[in-house]
Enzyme design. Structure first.
Site, PDB file in Angstrom:
ATOM      1  CE1 TYR A  46     -38.260  44.885  63.013  1.00 32.24           C
ATOM      2  CE2 TYR A  46     -36.367  45.857  61.902  1.00 32.24           C
ATOM      3  CZ  TYR A  46     -37.062  45.566  63.055  1.00 32.24           C
ATOM      4  OH  TYR A  46     -36.554  45.972  64.264  1.00 32.24           O
ATOM      5  CB  ALA A  58     -41.989  43.755  67.423  1.00 33.04           C
ATOM      6  CB  THR A  80     -35.571  49.434  63.421  1.00 37.58           C
ATOM      7  OG1 THR A  80     -34.525  49.071  62.521  1.00 37.58           O
ATOM      8  CG2 THR A  80     -36.845  49.515  62.608  1.00 37.58           C
ATOM      9  N   GLY A 102     -31.231  43.986  49.723  1.00 39.96           N
ATOM     10  CA  GLY A 102     -31.840  44.961  50.636  1.00 39.96           C
ATOM     11  C   GLY A 102     -30.899  45.627  51.617  1.00 39.96           C
TER      12      GLY A 102
HETATM   13  N1  UFG Z   1     -23.308  40.366  57.023  1.00 35.23           N
HETATM   14  C1  UFG Z   1     -22.339  39.623  56.373  1.00 35.23           C
HETATM   15  N2  UFG Z   1     -22.308  38.288  56.612  1.00 35.23           N
HETATM   16  C2  UFG Z   1     -23.198  37.642  57.432  1.00 35.23           C
HETATM   17  C3  UFG Z   1     -24.188  38.422  58.089  1.00 35.23           C
HETATM   18  C4  UFG Z   1     -24.208  39.784  57.858  1.00 35.23           C
HETATM   19  O1  UFG Z   1     -21.519  40.129  55.619  1.00 35.23           O
HETATM   20  O2  UFG Z   1     -23.117  36.417  57.572  1.00 35.23           O
HETATM   21  C5  UFG Z   1     -23.316  41.813  56.794  1.00 35.23           C
HETATM   22  C6  UFG Z   1     -24.642  42.335  56.283  1.00 35.23           C
HETATM   23  O3  UFG Z   1     -24.697  42.202  54.888  1.00 35.23           O
HETATM   24  C7  UFG Z   1     -24.604  43.777  56.786  1.00 35.23           C
HETATM   25  C8  UFG Z   1     -23.803  43.693  58.090  1.00 35.23           C
HETATM   26  O4  UFG Z   1     -23.102  42.451  58.034  1.00 35.23           O
HETATM   27  O5  UFG Z   1     -23.901  44.558  55.882  1.00 35.23           O
HETATM   28  C9  UFG Z   1     -24.673  43.711  59.320  1.00 35.23           C
HETATM   29  O6  UFG Z   1     -25.694  42.742  59.149  1.00 35.23           O
HETATM   30  P1  UFG Z   1     -26.698  42.304  60.302  1.00 35.23           P
HETATM   31  O7  UFG Z   1     -27.602  41.271  59.728  1.00 35.23           O
HETATM   32  O8  UFG Z   1     -25.935  41.984  61.548  1.00 35.23           O
HETATM   33  O9  UFG Z   1     -27.483  43.644  60.616  1.00 35.23           O
HETATM   34  P2  UFG Z   1     -28.310  44.595  59.614  1.00 35.23           P
HETATM   35  O10 UFG Z   1     -27.484  45.838  59.461  1.00 35.23           O
HETATM   36  O11 UFG Z   1     -28.767  43.908  58.410  1.00 35.23           O
HETATM   37  O12 UFG Z   1     -29.612  44.784  60.497  1.00 35.23           O
HETATM   38  C10 UFG Z   1     -29.732  45.785  61.451  1.00 35.23           C
HETATM   39  C11 UFG Z   1     -30.765  45.378  62.491  1.00 35.23           C
HETATM   40  C12 UFG Z   1     -32.138  45.293  61.879  1.00 35.23           C
HETATM   41  C13 UFG Z   1     -32.441  46.558  61.150  1.00 35.23           C
HETATM   42  C14 UFG Z   1     -31.377  46.858  60.123  1.00 35.23           C
HETATM   43  C15 UFG Z   1     -31.613  48.162  59.421  1.00 35.23           C
HETATM   44  O13 UFG Z   1     -30.419  44.130  63.062  1.00 35.23           O
HETATM   45  O14 UFG Z   1     -33.086  45.100  62.901  1.00 35.23           O
HETATM   46  O15 UFG Z   1     -30.117  46.949  60.780  1.00 35.23           O
HETATM   47  O16 UFG Z   1     -31.117  48.073  58.113  1.00 35.23           O
HETATM   48  F1  UFG Z   1     -33.616  46.449  60.506  1.00 35.23           F
END
Ligand code: UFG
Length: 327
Positions: free
Chosen positions: A141, A75, A117, A284
């Site tokens: 997603y 996916a 997820t 988001g």
């Molecule tokens: N972050 C930063 N700097 C960066 C990248 C990320 O501060 O350069 C922060 C993001 O804002 C977030 C945290 O680090 O607060 C984690 O971010 P990620 O992108 O690593 O992961 P997410 O929590 O956004 O995403 C995860 C999964 C997704 C899922 C999501 C659910 O990877 O598949 O949680 O909200 F959809």
């Protein structure tokens, strides 16, 4: 009989294949290599390159191979991309699953474990999140993953098929032996981006938002090691083989770390100062996501082995140091 792993050349898929083979299973992989890597395919697995949306192709694999159950990772999984190109997510995630289910039903394959997820919940009602909480995705997603769960629910009611949906929180880390790891292009996840700094590929890490309602103002997440996720798939398969009913489980460590804490831990692991720059919030992002995984522990007997962030980041660091450009 074999286990069919769809998306077995991707990040979580490849780690699960390694664990399945260690557990003595025969594995058949299907992957279109759109985001997966040929190098991540376990040498002992049988590999078919192809797309799950192609019914003829799926039928041909299911006819040739003696498949006991399916584990489905194939996916698209980037939140940001899903907002810019929602139809890609409907096509890969929903149309792909629909074709897969038609082919499984036609071939009498009755067990499937699949990747869901934390994004199915959206902004949480309360922390820690339990499986019965409200599901109101805030991105496309998460919406397609929730729709996949519903597709499985209705299909399992109409046909002889049972499913387990595993709602991952923040997957991270790499195989402790270092031969496979996380490689995305482009990379958007926090830990691999942080490690690009000590690897000399990035000058600083951006911290997205410092005014969230958390202890240090940065977002809190539940980081769970990819090998622990892999083990949960093996336990879910065992549960279905023993006749378990269709079910949904959260997978996380139940402990939250802020972005600043993750950066600080990476400094400790790598010995590098890792400069950080505080920037605007990323659209988001919910402020806090922490799982209750009590249900997976009770029903599946799951017990995460990597419950310490320093060890988790050390496994990622080992991989990124030896594979700075990915595969
Ligand atoms: N972050 C930063 N700097 C960066 C990248 C990320 O501060 O350069 C922060 C993001 O804002 C977030 C945290 O680090 O607060 C984690 O971010 P990620 O992108 O690593 O992961 P997410 O929590 O956004 O995403 C995860 C999964 C997704 C899922 C999501 C659910 O990877 O598949 O949680 O909200 F959809």
């Amino acid at each position: 009989m074999s286990i069919l792993v769809l998306g077995g050349a991707g990040y979580i898929g490849s780690h699960t294949v390694y664990e399945l083979i260690d557990a003595g299973e025969d594995v058949v992989i299907v992957d279109n290599l759109q985001t997966g890597f040929r190098e991540a395919v376990h040498p002992k697995a049988k590999f078919y390159e192809g797309d799950i949306r192609n019914r003829e192709f799926m039928d041909s694999v299911l006819e040739k191979e003696d498949i006991d159950g399916v584990i489905h990772f194939a996916a698209s999984s980037q939140v940001g991309e899903s907002m810019k190109d929602p139809l890609k997510y409907y096509s890969n995630n929903l149309c792909g699953t629909e074709v897969l289910l038609e082919s499984m039903v036609a071939h009498g394959i009755d067990k499937i474990v699949f990747s869901s997820t934390a994004a199915t919940y959206g902004e949480p009602e309360s922390i820690p999140i339990v499986e019965t909480d409200r599901t109101l995705p805030t991105n496309c997603y998460g919406e397609t993953k929730l729709s996949m769960e519903k597709m499985f629910k209705w299909t399992s009611k109409a046909h002889n098929l049972r499913f387990v949906s595993l709602r991952y929180f923040n997957a991270c880390g790499a195989h402790p032996e270092g031969m496979i790891g996380e490689a995305h292009n482009p990379e958007t996840h926090l830990i691999p981006l942080i490690l690009q700094v000590p690897n000399g590929q990035r000058e600083y890490i951006s911290i997205f938002g410092n005014d969230y309602d958390t202890e240090d103002g940065t977002c809190v997440r539940d980081y769970i090691h990819v090998n622990d996720l892999a083990q949960a798939h093996i336990l879910a398969l065992k549960y279905l083989r023993e006749g378990g009913a269709s079910n949904i489980f959260n997978l996380g460590n139940g402990v939250g770390f802020s972005v600043k804490e993750v950066v600080e831990t990476a400094r400790k692991v790598t010995g590098h100062p890792i400069p950080a720059k505080e920037e605007e919030r990323r659209a988001g992002d919910p402020s806090t996501l922490i799982a209750s995984s009590e249900k997976a522990k009770e029903v599946l007997g799951w017990k995460p082995q990597f419950d310490d962030l320093e060890t988790i980041i050390s496994t990622a660091w080992k991989w990124h140091q030896s594979h700075p450009q990915g595969y």
